[in-house]
Write a protein that holds these residues in place. Structure first.
Motif, PDB file in Angstrom:
ATOM      1  N   ALA A 147       0.786  -1.289   0.059  1.00 25.46           N
ATOM      2  CA  ALA A 147      -0.041  -0.073   0.105  1.00 25.46           C
ATOM      3  C   ALA A 147       0.855   1.192  -0.090  1.00 25.46           C
ATOM      4  N   ARG A 148       2.403   1.141  -0.094  1.00 24.10           N
ATOM      5  CA  ARG A 148       3.180   2.130  -0.070  1.00 24.10           C
ATOM      6  C   ARG A 148       2.913   3.044   1.155  1.00 24.10           C
ATOM      7  N   THR A 149       2.511   2.564   2.464  1.00 22.23           N
ATOM      8  CA  THR A 149       2.490   3.391   3.482  1.00 22.23           C
ATOM      9  C   THR A 149       3.667   3.594   4.049  1.00 22.23           C
ATOM     10  N   TYR A 150       4.493   2.692   4.250  1.00 21.26           N
ATOM     11  CA  TYR A 150       5.896   2.841   4.770  1.00 21.26           C
ATOM     12  C   TYR A 150       6.883   2.349   3.656  1.00 21.26           C
ATOM     13  N   PRO A 151       8.296   2.988   3.618  1.00 22.69           N
ATOM     14  CA  PRO A 151       9.238   2.402   2.734  1.00 22.69           C
ATOM     15  C   PRO A 151       9.840   1.159   3.215  1.00 22.69           C
ATOM     16  N   ALA A 152       9.571   0.955   4.726  1.00 21.48           N
ATOM     17  CA  ALA A 152      10.320  -0.227   5.233  1.00 21.48           C
ATOM     18  C   ALA A 152       9.500  -0.459   6.626  1.00 21.48           C
ATOM     19  N   VAL A 153       9.570  -1.547   6.988  1.00 20.34           N
ATOM     20  CA  VAL A 153       9.275  -2.086   8.231  1.00 20.34           C
ATOM     21  C   VAL A 153       9.941  -2.742   9.072  1.00 20.34           C
ATOM     22  N   LEU A 154      10.193  -2.680  10.385  1.00 18.12           N
ATOM     23  CA  LEU A 154      11.050  -3.119  11.152  1.00 18.12           C
ATOM     24  C   LEU A 154      10.354  -4.126  12.213  1.00 18.12           C
ATOM     25  N   ARG A 155      10.824  -5.303  12.298  1.00 14.43           N
ATOM     26  CA  ARG A 155      10.107  -6.262  13.368  1.00 14.43           C
ATOM     27  C   ARG A 155      11.077  -6.761  14.127  1.00 14.43           C
ATOM     28  N   LEU A 156      11.131  -6.654  15.476  1.00 12.00           N
ATOM     29  CA  LEU A 156      11.962  -6.932  16.225  1.00 12.00           C
ATOM     30  C   LEU A 156      11.558  -8.397  17.033  1.00 12.00           C
ATOM     31  N   SER A 157      12.327  -9.363  17.039  1.00  9.92           N
ATOM     32  CA  SER A 157      11.828 -10.667  17.320  1.00  9.92           C
ATOM     33  C   SER A 157      11.582 -10.750  18.785  1.00  9.92           C
ATOM     34  N   ASP A 158      10.821 -11.739  19.125  1.00 14.79           N
ATOM     35  CA  ASP A 158      10.122 -11.795  20.516  1.00 14.79           C
ATOM     36  C   ASP A 158      11.237 -12.005  21.639  1.00 14.79           C
ATOM     37  N   LYS A 159      12.421 -12.612  21.379  1.00 16.45           N
ATOM     38  CA  LYS A 159      13.676 -12.687  22.173  1.00 16.45           C
ATOM     39  C   LYS A 159      14.453 -11.734  21.877  1.00 16.45           C
ATOM     40  N   PHE A 160      14.220 -10.708  21.180  1.00 17.03           N
ATOM     41  CA  PHE A 160      15.313  -9.751  21.080  1.00 17.03           C
ATOM     42  C   PHE A 160      15.948  -9.326  22.492  1.00 17.03           C
ATOM     43  N   THR A 161      15.046  -8.744  23.466  1.00 19.64           N
ATOM     44  CA  THR A 161      15.523  -8.214  24.763  1.00 19.64           C
ATOM     45  C   THR A 161      16.511  -9.252  25.325  1.00 19.64           C
ATOM     46  N   ASP A 162      16.037 -10.604  25.388  1.00 23.33           N
ATOM     47  CA  ASP A 162      16.811 -11.666  25.984  1.00 23.33           C
ATOM     48  C   ASP A 162      18.295 -11.810  25.316  1.00 23.33           C
ATOM     49  N   ASN A 163      18.146 -11.823  24.064  1.00 23.53           N
ATOM     50  CA  ASN A 163      19.376 -12.117  23.292  1.00 23.53           C
ATOM     51  C   ASN A 163      20.566 -10.829  23.325  1.00 23.53           C
ATOM     52  N   TYR A 164      19.852  -9.767  23.358  1.00 20.31           N
ATOM     53  CA  TYR A 164      20.446  -8.541  23.637  1.00 20.31           C
ATOM     54  C   TYR A 164      21.080  -8.365  25.038  1.00 20.31           C
ATOM     55  N   ALA A 165      20.475  -8.916  25.977  1.00 17.39           N
ATOM     56  CA  ALA A 165      20.957  -8.961  27.420  1.00 17.39           C
ATOM     57  C   ALA A 165      22.190  -9.931  27.525  1.00 17.39           C
ATOM     58  N   ALA A 166      21.915 -11.350  26.728  1.00 11.45           N
ATOM     59  CA  ALA A 166      22.811 -12.246  26.794  1.00 11.45           C
ATOM     60  C   ALA A 166      23.744 -12.207  25.981  1.00 11.45           C
ATOM     61  N   MET A 167      24.160 -10.959  25.383  1.00 13.40           N
ATOM     62  CA  MET A 167      25.202 -10.556  24.277  1.00 13.40           C
ATOM     63  C   MET A 167      25.134 -11.625  23.130  1.00 13.40           C
ATOM     64  N   ARG A 168      23.917 -12.007  22.955  1.00 14.35           N
ATOM     65  CA  ARG A 168      23.889 -13.129  21.628  1.00 14.35           C
ATOM     66  C   ARG A 168      23.229 -12.222  20.487  1.00 14.35           C
ATOM     67  N   PRO A 169      23.498 -12.585  19.223  1.00 17.36           N
ATOM     68  CA  PRO A 169      22.704 -11.673  18.049  1.00 17.36           C
ATOM     69  C   PRO A 169      21.206 -11.562  18.352  1.00 17.36           C
ATOM     70  N   ALA A 170      21.052 -10.383  18.367  1.00 20.25           N
ATOM     71  CA  ALA A 170      19.253 -10.198  18.522  1.00 20.25           C
ATOM     72  C   ALA A 170      18.972  -9.567  17.027  1.00 20.25           C
ATOM     73  N   ARG A 171      17.902 -10.451  16.658  1.00 25.62           N
ATOM     74  CA  ARG A 171      17.332 -10.075  15.226  1.00 25.62           C
ATOM     75  C   ARG A 171      16.429  -9.124  15.134  1.00 25.62           C
ATOM     76  N   ILE A 172      16.911  -8.563  14.028  1.00 25.24           N
ATOM     77  CA  ILE A 172      15.750  -7.484  13.675  1.00 25.24           C
ATOM     78  C   ILE A 172      15.272  -7.558  12.249  1.00 25.24           C
ATOM     79  N   GLU A 173      14.158  -7.743  12.067  1.00 26.15           N
ATOM     80  CA  GLU A 173      13.904  -7.974  10.493  1.00 26.15           C
ATOM     81  C   GLU A 173      13.579  -6.665   9.907  1.00 26.15           C
ATOM     82  N   LEU A 174      14.086  -6.685   8.641  1.00 23.07           N
ATOM     83  CA  LEU A 174      13.766  -5.442   7.979  1.00 23.07           C
ATOM     84  C   LEU A 174      13.140  -5.821   6.604  1.00 23.07           C
ATOM     85  N   TRP A 175      11.746  -5.489   6.523  1.00 23.12           N
ATOM     86  CA  TRP A 175      10.741  -5.790   5.598  1.00 23.12           C
ATOM     87  C   TRP A 175      10.866  -4.458   4.256  1.00 23.12           C
TER      88      TRP A 175
END
Length: 398
Positions: free
Chosen positions: A101-129
């Motif tokens: 619908a051309r509402t946004y040029p991009a959409v970012l979606r942070l994974s459900d485990k983003f905070t846990d992985n970030y705190a544990a210094m593991r790769p925290a996934r961010i999806e770029l759509w």
């Protein structure tokens, strides 16, 4: 000066010019064609400039699903004039519909485990759509730059926390120095675009060349002209100059309008420039006058050799496209500018204009060669047409 004192070829020229100027519809179509391309070119470039500068004026608005999980990232996005909207949880189908619908040029979606992985210094996934078919590619790249900078900052902070210098991960530092100018970078694009501006040379005088030769022969008025006390070359030169006059007029109008439009547009906004002055343009026009003479001479010669008015129109319509072929081939093969290019009519004019658009010194030789190659072709074409005019078989259509 009385008409008896005028050169006979000039009398023919004035006679043919008066008859051409009476055809208002033909002149209107020629004027429309001459002015249409520069205006269309200016409109398209202006639209491109508007598209390219819109993110800077209006900013970028993207959707971030789970924005509360990465406050530092959101802060960096906002510092780059990127507005963040949180549409709430969305599945893949909803995200796809949002992008289509051309509402946004991009959409970012942070994974459900983003905070846990970030705190544990593991790769925290961010999806770029994103939608690669969208015109907002530059905006998406701006978002990617922020993500890369965010990841680099996090990595540096973690290394410092462990007593390791971030410079350890960058043993080589590359510094880039671009010596190219906007004019040189846009020379190829500008050259290919402006090559079409020389088309009036082959279009504006074509109808006059056909009508004053093949047309008059079919109407049997050529026999009347040949019965007058006038030599064949004088008759041909008069008709040739009429077609050439229209070609020169069309070319001057088109180049002047294109120059005015390109000088007015802020081409620097899209990494291009137009550095020609009116004096430079005048030199290009002067060097292009023989091209008009060559085109008119070629059209008169070919039209005279055709068996009928329709055949002459068909032949000249095809021949009109032939001079464009060298320029297209050179552009597709990305050949560097060479001296031989100034020895080919039409290609020499395109090459000269492209080199002058770069803003550097061109020198006198390209002007001389550009002028001479078309002038020589014009003399050959007129010489052939004058020889053909002497033939009774031509005049009598037998």
């Amino acid at each position: 000066m009385s008409s008896t004192m005028k050169p006979k070829f000039l009398i023919v020229f004035l006679k043919e010019l008066r008859e051409t100027l009476r055809e208002k519809r033909t002149l209107g179509l020629l004027a429309l064609f001459t002015l249409m391309y520069p205006v269309m070119l200016g409109y398209l470039l202006n639209q491109e400039i508007t598209r390219a500068t819109k993110p800077e004026r209006d900013g970028i608005e993207i959707a971030v699903i789970g924005a509360s999980k990465a406050p530092t990232l959101i802060s960096q996005l906002r510092q780059r004039n990127i507005t963040v909207k949180d549409p709430g949880p969305l599945d893949e189908a909803a995200i796809t519909a949002l992008l289509q619908a051309r509402t946004y040029p991009a959409v970012l979606r942070l994974s459900d485990k983003f905070t846990d992985n970030y705190a544990a210094m593991r790769p925290a996934r961010i999806e770029l759509w994103y939608d690669s078919a969208d015109e907002n590619g530059k905006r998406r790249r701006d978002v990617e730059d922020v993500l890369e900078a965010y990841g680099a900052n996090v990595a540096s902070a973690r290394l410092l926390a462990h007593g390791v210098s971030p410079a350890t991960l960058a043993p080589i530092q590359v510094q880039r120095f671009d010596t190219g100018t906007n004019a040189s970078r846009s020379a190829l694009l500008i050259g290919s675009i402006l090559g079409v501006l020389f088309l009036p040379v082959f279009i504006c005088g074509m109808s006059t060349a056909v009508d004053s030769t093949a047309g008059e022969r079919e109407r049997r008025s050529m026999e009347v002209l040949m019965a007058q006390p006038i030599r064949a070359w004088e008759l041909v030169v008069g008709k040739w100059l009429t077609a050439a006059f229209l070609a020169v007029t069309g070319l001057l109008l088109e180049l002047a309008l294109a120059h005015a439009i390109l000088s007015w547009l802020p081409l620097e906004e899209i990494g291009m420039s137009w550095s020609l002055s009116w004096v430079d343009l005048a030199l290009v026009c002067l060097a292009s006058i023989p091209l008009c003479l060559f085109a008119a001479g070629l059209q008169v010669a070919l039209a005279m050799n055709a068996k009928s008015f329709k055949e002459a129109q068909s032949v000249l319509s095809f021949v009109m496209l032939v001079p464009l072929i060298p320029g297209v081939v050179v552009s597709m093969m990305e050949l560097k500018t060479a001296t031989w290019m100034y020895l080919v009519p039409m290609l020499s004019n395109q090459t000269l204009l492209r080199e002058m658009a770069k803003g550097g010194e061109v020198g006198a030789l390209p002007f001389v060669l550009t002028f001479a190659c078309s002038a020589l072709g014009a003399l050959v074409a007129v010489g052939f047409a004058s020889w053909r005019m002497k033939s009774e078989r031509y005049v009598l259509s037998v």
